[in-house]
Design a protein around this motif. Structure first.
Motif, PDB file in Angstrom:
ATOM      1  N   UNK A   1     -12.529   3.008  -6.157  1.00  0.00           N
ATOM      2  CA  UNK A   1     -13.496   3.325  -5.096  1.00  0.00           C
ATOM      3  C   UNK A   1     -13.559   2.202  -4.068  1.00  0.00           C
ATOM      4  N   UNK A   2     -13.638   0.955  -4.533  1.00  0.00           N
ATOM      5  CA  UNK A   2     -13.705  -0.181  -3.613  1.00  0.00           C
ATOM      6  C   UNK A   2     -12.396  -0.350  -2.841  1.00  0.00           C
ATOM      7  N   UNK A   3     -11.264  -0.161  -3.516  1.00  0.00           N
ATOM      8  CA  UNK A   3      -9.967  -0.233  -2.826  1.00  0.00           C
ATOM      9  C   UNK A   3      -9.869   0.857  -1.768  1.00  0.00           C
ATOM     10  N   UNK A   4     -10.364   2.065  -2.097  1.00  0.00           N
ATOM     11  CA  UNK A   4     -10.349   3.163  -1.127  1.00  0.00           C
ATOM     12  C   UNK A   4     -11.196   2.866   0.097  1.00  0.00           C
ATOM     13  N   UNK A   5     -12.339   2.194  -0.098  1.00  0.00           N
ATOM     14  CA  UNK A   5     -13.176   1.838   1.051  1.00  0.00           C
ATOM     15  C   UNK A   5     -12.464   0.839   1.955  1.00  0.00           C
TER      16      UNK A   5
END
Length: 241
Positions: A218-222
């Protein structure tokens, strides 16, 4: 006798109006939205660890995941509702309501059940003792996947298909929904890999691995979505020049 009527020139569209119509967000706005969501995740984990709960994903995954979605979901709803499609036709309150309904019930309820079924496919044990863990995990995943899309797109089936079935984001807000959602799902899938290994480590139990994987994804996607937005804005600026 006849009065001359002045012809009023139509008000020219500003860049903000055009951005709203096309689903584009300025880079600072996109950064602020993602920063708030990221900080809410960090705050939930910190409160679980250092606050009155004094737990973490390994010691009590159900309670920790419940804190994550309880804290992050309202923030995601309030912020993504500001970026709703067709704001002239859809009020902010309506966007907030449909985002809230997207989490547990209403017309989007079956998507939360899909997350629960996905949990079983990723290795969630079937049994009443694991029910709370699975439900809280599926609600966290709904917060990262279904809720933002419901706030922005509502019941626009074409937009849902474009983001989740075809993975073809075409605007800044599309990237902000698509990449973190796919990142969370892919991260959970990779996080499930160590579960069947016979290492006998506490963090191999359901849903600890998949939760850590989903958070990282999720953080990498953001971060990736912000990179795509900056590239798009830079490309558009070069074309204008």
């Amino acid at each position: 006798m006849g009065e001359t009527r002045k012809k009023t020139k139509p008000k020219p569209k500003t860049s903000d109006d055009e951005a709203e119509a096309t689903g584009e967000l300025a880079s600072p706005h996109a950064f602020s939205l993602h920063l708030a969501c990221g900080l809410s995740l960090a705050a939930a984990l910190w409160i679980a660890r250092a606050g009155g709960e004094s737990v973490d994903l390994v010691s009590d995954p159900s309670r920790t995941l419940r804190l994550v979605w309880v804290i992050e979901c309202p923030i995601a709803i309030l912020l993504y509702s500001l970026a709703r499609e067709r704001p002239a036709q859809t009020s902010y309150i309506r966007a907030v309501v449909r985002g809230a309904l997207a989490l547990p019930a209403g017309r989007f309820a079956f998507r939360a059940m899909v997350n629960a079924l996905g949990a079983i496919a990723l290795g969630a044990p079937v049994g009443t003792q694991y029910l709370a863990k699975t439900i809280n995990w599926s609600l966290v995943m709904s917060t990262w996947t279904v809720v933002p899309a419901a706030c922005v797109f509502g019941a626009s089936w074409n937009s849902w298909q474009r983001i989740f079935a075809f993975t073809k984001p075409i605007s800044s807000i599309d990237f902000m929904i698509c990449l973190p959602a796919h990142g969370a799902i892919i991260g959970a899938w990779f996080g499930a890999w160590p579960m069947p290994l016979d290492w006998e480590r506490p963090w191999q139990e359901w849903p600890i691995c998949v939760s850590y994987g989903a958070m990282i994804g999720y953080l990498v996607g953001m971060v990736a979505s912000l990179g795509f937005i900056l590239l798009r804005h830079g490309h558009d600026h070069v074309k204008v020049d």
